[in-house]
Design an enzyme around this catalytic site. Sequence first.
Site, PDB file in Angstrom:
ATOM      1  CB  SER A   1      29.483  33.764  -8.536  1.00 43.10           C
ATOM      2  OG  SER A   1      28.412  33.089  -7.489  1.00 43.10           O
TER       3      SER A   1
ATOM      4  NE  ARG B 258      29.741  32.546 -13.541  1.00 37.66           N
ATOM      5  CZ  ARG B 258      28.966  31.913 -12.789  1.00 37.66           C
ATOM      6  NH1 ARG B 258      29.416  31.829 -11.397  1.00 37.66           N
ATOM      7  NH2 ARG B 258      27.762  31.773 -12.817  1.00 37.66           N
TER       8      ARG B 258
ATOM      9  CB  SER C  65      19.895  32.073 -11.476  1.00 41.09           C
ATOM     10  OG  SER C  65      19.297  31.598 -10.217  1.00 41.09           O
TER      11      SER C  65
ATOM     12  CG  ASP D  86      22.812  32.905  -3.793  1.00 39.03           C
ATOM     13  OD1 ASP D  86      21.949  31.984  -3.980  1.00 39.03           O
ATOM     14  OD2 ASP D  86      23.914  32.775  -4.171  1.00 39.03           O
TER      15      ASP D  86
HETATM   16  O1  S3P Z   1      26.475  30.323 -10.939  1.00 38.05           O
HETATM   17  C1  S3P Z   1      26.560  30.652  -9.653  1.00 38.05           C
HETATM   18  O2  S3P Z   1      27.733  31.342  -9.240  1.00 38.05           O
HETATM   19  C2  S3P Z   1      25.585  30.825  -8.886  1.00 38.05           C
HETATM   20  C3  S3P Z   1      24.103  30.577  -9.355  1.00 38.05           C
HETATM   21  C4  S3P Z   1      22.921  30.588  -8.533  1.00 38.05           C
HETATM   22  O3  S3P Z   1      22.313  29.153  -8.632  1.00 38.05           O
HETATM   23  P1  S3P Z   1      21.222  28.751  -9.141  1.00 38.05           P
HETATM   24  O4  S3P Z   1      21.338  28.902 -10.775  1.00 38.05           O
HETATM   25  O5  S3P Z   1      21.234  27.214  -9.024  1.00 38.05           O
HETATM   26  O6  S3P Z   1      19.918  29.316  -8.567  1.00 38.05           O
HETATM   27  C5  S3P Z   1      23.305  30.966  -7.125  1.00 38.05           C
HETATM   28  O7  S3P Z   1      22.273  30.761  -6.269  1.00 38.05           O
HETATM   29  C6  S3P Z   1      24.551  30.409  -6.652  1.00 38.05           C
HETATM   30  O8  S3P Z   1      24.858  30.646  -5.264  1.00 38.05           O
HETATM   31  C7  S3P Z   1      25.754  30.892  -7.332  1.00 38.05           C
HETATM   32  C1  PEP Z   2      23.469  28.539  -3.344  1.00 38.94           C
HETATM   33  C2  PEP Z   2      24.614  28.831  -3.066  1.00 38.94           C
HETATM   34  O1  PEP Z   2      25.803  28.056  -3.438  1.00 38.94           O
HETATM   35  P1  PEP Z   2      26.030  26.841  -4.245  1.00 38.94           P
HETATM   36  O2  PEP Z   2      24.782  26.550  -5.038  1.00 38.94           O
HETATM   37  O3  PEP Z   2      27.314  27.074  -5.084  1.00 38.94           O
HETATM   38  O4  PEP Z   2      26.448  25.670  -3.440  1.00 38.94           O
HETATM   39  C3  PEP Z   2      24.941  29.955  -2.209  1.00 38.94           C
HETATM   40  O5  PEP Z   2      26.094  30.242  -1.752  1.00 38.94           O
HETATM   41  O6  PEP Z   2      23.934  30.553  -1.755  1.00 38.94           O
END
Ligand code: S3P
Ligand code: PEP
Length: 407
Positions: free
Chosen positions: A23, A27, A172, A290
């Site tokens: 993540s 970014r 989230s 996650d």
């Molecule tokens: O911004 C991010 O790096 C993430 C946000 C989350 O998604 P959601 O906002 O769709 O729940 C998470 O589940 C994903 O693995 C990574």
């Molecule tokens: C939801 C996930 O990733 P993404 O949404 O970036 O595919 C994850 O890594 O669990």
Amino acid sequence: MNLLLQTSHSNLQAQIAVTGSKSETNRLLLLQALFPNITLANTSNSDDSEVMQKALKGNEEIVDIHHAGTAMRFLTAYFAVNEGREVVLTGSQRMTERPIKVLVEALQQLGAQISYENEVGYPPIRIKGQKITASKVNIPANVSSQYISALSLVAPKLENGIEITLVGEITSVPYIKMTLALLNDLDIKTSFEGNVITVYPKKEVESKVMTVESDWSSASYFFSLAALADNAAISLTSYKETSLQGDSALVEIYKQMGVDTHFEENKMTLTKQVDFIPQTVTFELNNTPDIAQTIVVTCLGLGIGCHLTGLHTLKIKETDRLEALRIEMTKLGANISVTNDSLTLVASNAINQNVPIATYNDHRMAMAFAPLALKVPIIIENAEVVSKSYPDFWNDLKTLGFEISEK
Ligand SMILES: O=C(O)C1=C[C@@H](OP(=O)(O)O)[C@@H](O)[C@H](O)C1
Ligand SMILES: C=C(OP(=O)(O)O)C(=O)O
């Protein structure tokens, strides 16, 4: 590749360097494309970060980001404001089923030109990059925080920055805060008050090394291993007690399941405590979607029940994770039920042996079930899926004494 996992070691001792947060990395890769004088350290070696980097560096008309949700969402915003460039952004079969409409409509409010190549609301999408001068946008906030992070990440390069009004319940949230914190680290001004996010424009930033913390979602599998072992002292680098990653909530969550976490310099050590463990645990995971799979499997291994809520986003991730969990946990003998946003596991002690666990192109299905090998031999199908976030996972498991063979 299907892997049979088993171990006779119930005392887990090792030091493991976990890859950087995907993540944070995705970014920062985008921010580095906007501000090339940033240098990155401890970046993720995940497939998702590799496709992100390749997409940002390349010049092709068709950009394929495979399974990477963050890459899909962040690049939609990036290409939409990249004046003069036209791309078709696409991904794997599953990516064409993961919704993008909320983000596309928000960008269109700002003047972006985006159209759907096939089904309305889903990738692939055609993006004709525009100069954007509008700055006010409304967006539903309960589907994916990635849409909001995407808008915020490109905002400093917009002439007038951005003012995002979030509509409805916000999902989230820590991921949105991570985005704003990284912008702040680059001296880009932001505010998040009530349901309004403001990101101010910034033409240049100072040269700076941005060091990515290791991935807390990846660390979750070691918390689970520590909980299920008889004894454990697992050291993981590089982690901080105060993290930008919401999944650092693992420390408090796993305390309830018998794992103590000790921080020293850039290392955290997970040890098994033999204190009282409740018969059932309850967690609200809207902030940390996650780690839901990890927690459910730990509970099965401990023979305790759980009730998890705030799971509505799990249905639109790499697979429908609620349904995948229901099917695979049932194969192991669990008494589990799911709704659209919650999951309940009833406490029980028996776990079926040698069950082949299907992974649904979902790295977290493979990694979440692996710790159960401390209790029974288990087979993980298509085990290579882990490379989406943690390519070294199986090797790291071997350093803890697991026997891993192809089945
Ligand atoms: O911004 C991010 O790096 C993430 C946000 C989350 O998604 P959601 O906002 O769709 O729940 C998470 O589940 C994903 O693995 C990574
Ligand atoms: C939801 C996930 O990733 P993404 O949404 O970036 O595919 C994850 O890594 O669990």
